[in-house]
Design a protein around this motif. Structure first.
Motif, PDB file in Angstrom:
ATOM      1  N   MET A   1     -25.995  35.355   1.168  1.00 66.04           N
ATOM      2  CA  MET A   1     -25.554  34.245   1.439  1.00 66.04           C
ATOM      3  C   MET A   1     -25.117  34.534   2.927  1.00 66.04           C
ATOM      4  O   MET A   1     -26.180  33.149   3.609  1.00 66.04           O
ATOM      5  CB  MET A   1     -24.914  33.956   0.740  1.00 66.04           C
ATOM      6  CG  MET A   1     -24.606  32.856   0.107  1.00 66.04           C
ATOM      7  SD  MET A   1     -26.404  31.539  -0.194  1.00 66.04           S
ATOM      8  CE  MET A   1     -26.205  30.991  -1.499  1.00 66.04           C
ATOM      9  N   MET A   2     -24.717  35.345   3.437  1.00 69.92           N
ATOM     10  CA  MET A   2     -24.348  35.052   5.357  1.00 69.92           C
ATOM     11  C   MET A   2     -25.589  34.910   6.163  1.00 69.92           C
ATOM     12  O   MET A   2     -25.561  34.602   7.225  1.00 69.92           O
ATOM     13  CB  MET A   2     -23.806  36.602   5.241  1.00 69.92           C
ATOM     14  CG  MET A   2     -22.027  36.312   5.169  1.00 69.92           C
ATOM     15  SD  MET A   2     -21.452  34.530   5.387  1.00 69.92           S
ATOM     16  CE  MET A   2     -20.615  35.293   6.838  1.00 69.92           C
ATOM     17  N   ASP A   3     -26.761  35.856   5.898  1.00 71.72           N
ATOM     18  CA  ASP A   3     -28.066  35.800   6.666  1.00 71.72           C
ATOM     19  C   ASP A   3     -28.113  33.975   6.530  1.00 71.72           C
ATOM     20  O   ASP A   3     -28.509  33.769   7.936  1.00 71.72           O
ATOM     21  CB  ASP A   3     -28.526  36.858   5.848  1.00 71.72           C
ATOM     22  CG  ASP A   3     -28.975  38.264   5.678  1.00 71.72           C
ATOM     23  OD1 ASP A   3     -27.442  38.305   7.297  1.00 71.72           O
ATOM     24  OD2 ASP A   3     -28.932  39.150   5.204  1.00 71.72           O
ATOM     25  N   LYS A   4     -28.279  33.700   5.584  1.00 72.31           N
ATOM     26  CA  LYS A   4     -29.026  32.174   5.750  1.00 72.31           C
ATOM     27  C   LYS A   4     -27.632  31.413   6.077  1.00 72.31           C
ATOM     28  O   LYS A   4     -28.387  30.637   6.315  1.00 72.31           O
ATOM     29  CB  LYS A   4     -29.229  31.598   3.580  1.00 72.31           C
ATOM     30  CG  LYS A   4     -30.313  32.382   3.060  1.00 72.31           C
ATOM     31  CD  LYS A   4     -30.269  31.547   2.051  1.00 72.31           C
ATOM     32  CE  LYS A   4     -31.417  32.281   1.589  1.00 72.31           C
ATOM     33  NZ  LYS A   4     -32.053  31.338   0.132  1.00 72.31           N
ATOM     34  N   ALA A   5     -26.813  31.730   6.408  1.00 72.29           N
ATOM     35  CA  ALA A   5     -25.458  30.623   7.478  1.00 72.29           C
ATOM     36  C   ALA A   5     -26.258  30.855   8.647  1.00 72.29           C
ATOM     37  O   ALA A   5     -26.171  29.962   9.949  1.00 72.29           O
ATOM     38  CB  ALA A   5     -24.408  30.973   6.196  1.00 72.29           C
ATOM     39  N   LYS A   6     -25.911  32.273   9.033  1.00 71.28           N
ATOM     40  CA  LYS A   6     -26.116  32.574  10.537  1.00 71.28           C
ATOM     41  C   LYS A   6     -28.013  31.827  10.584  1.00 71.28           C
ATOM     42  O   LYS A   6     -27.589  31.386  12.018  1.00 71.28           O
ATOM     43  CB  LYS A   6     -26.465  34.494  10.548  1.00 71.28           C
ATOM     44  CG  LYS A   6     -25.009  34.727  10.321  1.00 71.28           C
ATOM     45  CD  LYS A   6     -25.050  36.709  10.967  1.00 71.28           C
ATOM     46  CE  LYS A   6     -24.269  36.887  10.560  1.00 71.28           C
ATOM     47  NZ  LYS A   6     -24.212  38.296  10.480  1.00 71.28           N
ATOM     48  N   ASP A   7     -29.191  31.777  10.315  1.00 74.17           N
ATOM     49  CA  ASP A   7     -30.043  31.596  10.396  1.00 74.17           C
ATOM     50  C   ASP A   7     -30.050  29.691  10.157  1.00 74.17           C
ATOM     51  O   ASP A   7     -30.659  29.803  11.373  1.00 74.17           O
ATOM     52  CB  ASP A   7     -30.979  31.984   8.809  1.00 74.17           C
ATOM     53  CG  ASP A   7     -31.594  33.347   9.019  1.00 74.17           C
ATOM     54  OD1 ASP A   7     -31.087  33.700   9.776  1.00 74.17           O
ATOM     55  OD2 ASP A   7     -31.477  34.159   7.279  1.00 74.17           O
TER      56      ASP A   7
ATOM     57  N   HIS B   1     -35.330  36.360   4.511  1.00 82.67           N
ATOM     58  CA  HIS B   1     -34.350  36.040   2.900  1.00 82.67           C
ATOM     59  C   HIS B   1     -34.295  35.753   2.051  1.00 82.67           C
ATOM     60  O   HIS B   1     -34.738  35.915   0.886  1.00 82.67           O
ATOM     61  CB  HIS B   1     -32.893  35.758   4.197  1.00 82.67           C
ATOM     62  CG  HIS B   1     -32.379  36.175   5.513  1.00 82.67           C
ATOM     63  ND1 HIS B   1     -32.441  35.743   6.954  1.00 82.67           N
ATOM     64  CD2 HIS B   1     -31.912  37.685   5.419  1.00 82.67           C
ATOM     65  CE1 HIS B   1     -31.606  36.563   7.368  1.00 82.67           C
ATOM     66  NE2 HIS B   1     -31.670  38.081   6.291  1.00 82.67           N
ATOM     67  N   ASP B   2     -35.532  34.708   2.530  1.00 78.99           N
ATOM     68  CA  ASP B   2     -35.806  33.389   1.082  1.00 78.99           C
ATOM     69  C   ASP B   2     -36.552  34.739  -0.016  1.00 78.99           C
ATOM     70  O   ASP B   2     -36.426  35.028  -0.886  1.00 78.99           O
ATOM     71  CB  ASP B   2     -36.535  32.199   1.123  1.00 78.99           C
ATOM     72  CG  ASP B   2     -34.952  31.452   1.662  1.00 78.99           C
ATOM     73  OD1 ASP B   2     -34.468  30.998   1.155  1.00 78.99           O
ATOM     74  OD2 ASP B   2     -36.177  30.489   2.143  1.00 78.99           O
ATOM     75  N   LEU B   3     -37.646  34.972   0.822  1.00 81.67           N
ATOM     76  CA  LEU B   3     -38.816  35.861   0.449  1.00 81.67           C
ATOM     77  C   LEU B   3     -37.339  37.164  -0.043  1.00 81.67           C
ATOM     78  O   LEU B   3     -38.156  37.863  -1.552  1.00 81.67           O
ATOM     79  CB  LEU B   3     -39.810  36.580   1.390  1.00 81.67           C
ATOM     80  CG  LEU B   3     -40.660  35.804   1.374  1.00 81.67           C
ATOM     81  CD1 LEU B   3     -42.070  35.870   2.890  1.00 81.67           C
ATOM     82  CD2 LEU B   3     -41.826  35.117   0.397  1.00 81.67           C
ATOM     83  N   ARG B   4     -37.787  37.578   0.714  1.00 86.81           N
ATOM     84  CA  ARG B   4     -36.282  38.980   0.482  1.00 86.81           C
ATOM     85  C   ARG B   4     -35.359  38.612  -1.004  1.00 86.81           C
ATOM     86  O   ARG B   4     -35.436  39.642  -1.795  1.00 86.81           O
ATOM     87  CB  ARG B   4     -35.294  39.335   0.880  1.00 86.81           C
ATOM     88  CG  ARG B   4     -34.796  40.874   0.404  1.00 86.81           C
ATOM     89  CD  ARG B   4     -33.018  41.142   1.497  1.00 86.81           C
ATOM     90  NE  ARG B   4     -32.080  40.349   1.297  1.00 86.81           N
ATOM     91  CZ  ARG B   4     -31.419  39.629   2.434  1.00 86.81           C
ATOM     92  NH1 ARG B   4     -31.204  40.531   3.264  1.00 86.81           N
ATOM     93  NH2 ARG B   4     -30.170  38.114   2.634  1.00 86.81           N
TER      94      ARG B   4
END
Length: 71
Positions: free
Chosen positions: A1-7, A47-50
């Motif tokens: 979830m943090m990855d998406k926020a960073k994106d 990240h969505d694909l992952r």
């Protein structure tokens, strides 16, 4: 979830840089902002694909587990 926020943050910062570059007539800043936005979008898509792949793997494991119990 943090990855998406960073994106999302990278995209927002890129948008701000792009607008600031336009207002100040600074093409380097504008282009840097566009690049940041694109990088954030690409990372978000990755990240969505992952996440989807992880969900599919978990679904497959769940189905295999049910099949083993049904025997």
């Amino acid at each position: 979830m943090m990855d998406k926020a960073k994106d999302k943050i990278q995209q927002a910062v890129g948008s701000a840089k792009e607008k600031l570059g336009e207002v100040t007539d600074n093409p380097d800043l504008r282009d840097s902002g566009k690049a940041d936005q694109t990088k954030g979008e690409v990372k978000e898509a990755g990240h969505d694909l992952r996440d989807k792949a992880a969900g599919a793997v978990q679904d497959a494991k769940d189905k295999l587990g049910r099949n083993d119990r049904d025997r």
